[in-house]
Write an enzyme that holds these catalytic residues in place. Structure first.
Site, mmCIF file in Angstrom:
data_model
loop_
_atom_site.group_PDB
_atom_site.id
_atom_site.type_symbol
_atom_site.label_atom_id
_atom_site.label_comp_id
_atom_site.label_asym_id
_atom_site.label_seq_id
_atom_site.Cartn_x
_atom_site.Cartn_y
_atom_site.Cartn_z
ATOM 1 N N LYS A 70 -2.952 8.465 -3.501
ATOM 2 C CA LYS A 70 -4.069 9.369 -3.793
ATOM 3 C C LYS A 70 -5.165 9.183 -2.758
ATOM 4 O O LYS A 70 -5.497 8.058 -2.390
ATOM 5 C CB LYS A 70 -4.573 9.072 -5.212
ATOM 6 C CG LYS A 70 -5.765 9.896 -5.672
ATOM 7 C CD LYS A 70 -6.128 9.532 -7.105
ATOM 8 C CE LYS A 70 -7.430 10.175 -7.557
ATOM 9 N NZ LYS A 70 -7.797 9.800 -8.935
ATOM 10 N N ASP A 95 -4.649 5.353 -12.458
ATOM 11 C CA ASP A 95 -5.150 5.585 -11.105
ATOM 12 C C ASP A 95 -5.968 4.355 -10.700
ATOM 13 O O ASP A 95 -7.096 4.165 -11.179
ATOM 14 C CB ASP A 95 -6.029 6.833 -11.065
ATOM 15 C CG ASP A 95 -5.255 8.133 -11.272
ATOM 16 O OD1 ASP A 95 -4.266 8.111 -12.041
ATOM 17 O OD2 ASP A 95 -5.636 9.149 -10.676
ATOM 18 N N LYS A 132 -1.531 12.848 -4.340
ATOM 19 C CA LYS A 132 -2.629 13.460 -5.100
ATOM 20 C C LYS A 132 -3.897 13.498 -4.251
ATOM 21 O O LYS A 132 -4.565 12.480 -4.085
ATOM 22 C CB LYS A 132 -2.885 12.681 -6.393
ATOM 23 C CG LYS A 132 -4.049 13.226 -7.222
ATOM 24 C CD LYS A 132 -4.259 12.394 -8.488
ATOM 25 C CE LYS A 132 -5.508 12.813 -9.254
ATOM 26 N NZ LYS A 132 -5.718 12.015 -10.489
#
Length: 332
Positions: free
Chosen positions: A232, A164, A268
């Site tokens: 995300k 991430d 996400k």
């Protein structure tokens, strides 16, 4: 690095070639991103609010709760993290409710790079749970690119299945789009292991700092063009994280991207999603916007720590008819 991984694999359709000119220069990328349709903020927020009012039957709720559990990136990202805490989190991820072996496991355990090896060992082989690691100087990302790449490579070498990364919001907000694009591509290259397999790359925007819906749409397309496997919303470390509206906008972006080039990208939302009711609203949004294709942990995740406990309590209530309360689930 001297070369970068192609933005998409060899199975990406030929239609992607039609967007090659878009990233040929900073000027071309700017023209494309600023040529995207403007976001109707009122309409976006109204649709997100409307989807949040949908009611579902008990059987569908039970399915949604299990699905949400299976989509969680169970996360600990604190300076006080210890190996013992990470091992406990891994145990909880594998068996969220020790009294009910039918409870699904979570999708991933998300930790800082120095805890990846601990999580990898604790999960063992065959758990079905990925090890995710934040990288690129999370959460601010305010270091030089070589440091970000080393951060990523260390996490991958330690056994991370997913990375991430945070984008350089300062560069994006300054209009240096090609710089952000090239950074994502370079981090994607750093995700490649020696055996040529690669960790999946989730690109974090920090929507609360992007300020406008138009910027979120542009950032979504920029990251996808650069090869993001997931986009995300946020780090969970700022005041504004995932919201129904900014997540809906990103869902629409991945839908439009697949229609344009035939490549599917995951989403996400992270930060601020704490209750089963909230999680189910997001699942309804995914279903209504994207359909069944995205209703799996492969394509949709929740970045959360406290959400799992509420899902477990609601699951127990559906099963027993009684609300057990927080004393009957483990404390993270």
């Amino acid at each position: 690095m001297s070369s970068v991984v192609p933005a998409f694999g060899p199975d990406a359709p030929a239609r992607l070639a039609g967007l090659a000119d878009v990233t040929a220069s900073d000027a071309a990328l700017r023209r494309f991103l600023h040529g995207l349709p403007g976001v109707d903020a009122v309409g976006l927020e109204a649709r997100a609010a409307g989807l949040g009012t949908r009611s579902i039957k008990t059987t569908a709720k039970a399915y949604a709760i299990d699905l949400a559990i299976s989509m969680i990136d169970l996360t600990t990202l604190e300076g006080s993290d210890t190996p013992g805490k990470v091992r406990a989190l891994c145990a909880k991820g594998r068996r969220p409710d020790p009294t009910d072996p039918g409870t699904p496991h979570v999708a991933a355990i998300c930790v800082y790079p120095d805890m990846v090896a601990v999580a990898r060992e604790a999960l063992g082989e065959g758990s079905g749970i990925s090890v995710a690691s934040v990288a690129t100087a999370f959460p601010a990302g305010r270091v030089a690119l070589p440091v970000k790449l080393a951060d990523t490579a260390d996490a991958v070498a330690a056994g991370a299945d997913e990375i991430d990364m945070v984008i350089d919001r300062g560069a994006f907000l300054s209009g240096r789009y090609m710089e952000v694009f090239e950074e994502i591509r370079a981090v994607k290259q750093a995700c490649v292991r020696k055996d040529e397999t690669a960790a999946h790359l989730k690109v974090i925007f920090e929507n609360g700092e992007l300020s406008t819906y138009d910027n979120i749409r542009r950032c979504s397309w920029l990251a996808m063009l650069a090869g993001a496997d997931f986009i995300k919303t946020s780090t969970g470390k700022v005041a504004v994280n995932a919201t129904p509206a900014n997540t809906l906008l990103m869902l629409e972006a991945v839908r439009d991207f697949r229609e344009a080039v035939g490549v599917q990208v995951g989403v996400k939302p992270a930060g601020g999603i704490r209750t089963s009711k909230d999680a189910i609203k997001y699942l309804v949004m995914v279903n209504e916007t994207l359909g069944d294709d995205w209703l799996s942990p492969e394509w949709f995740r929740f970045g959360a720590s406290s959400l799992l406990n509420d899902l477990l309590m609601q699951r127990q209530k559906l099963s027993t008819g009684r609300y057990s309360g927080p004393d009957y689930v483990t404390v993270d």
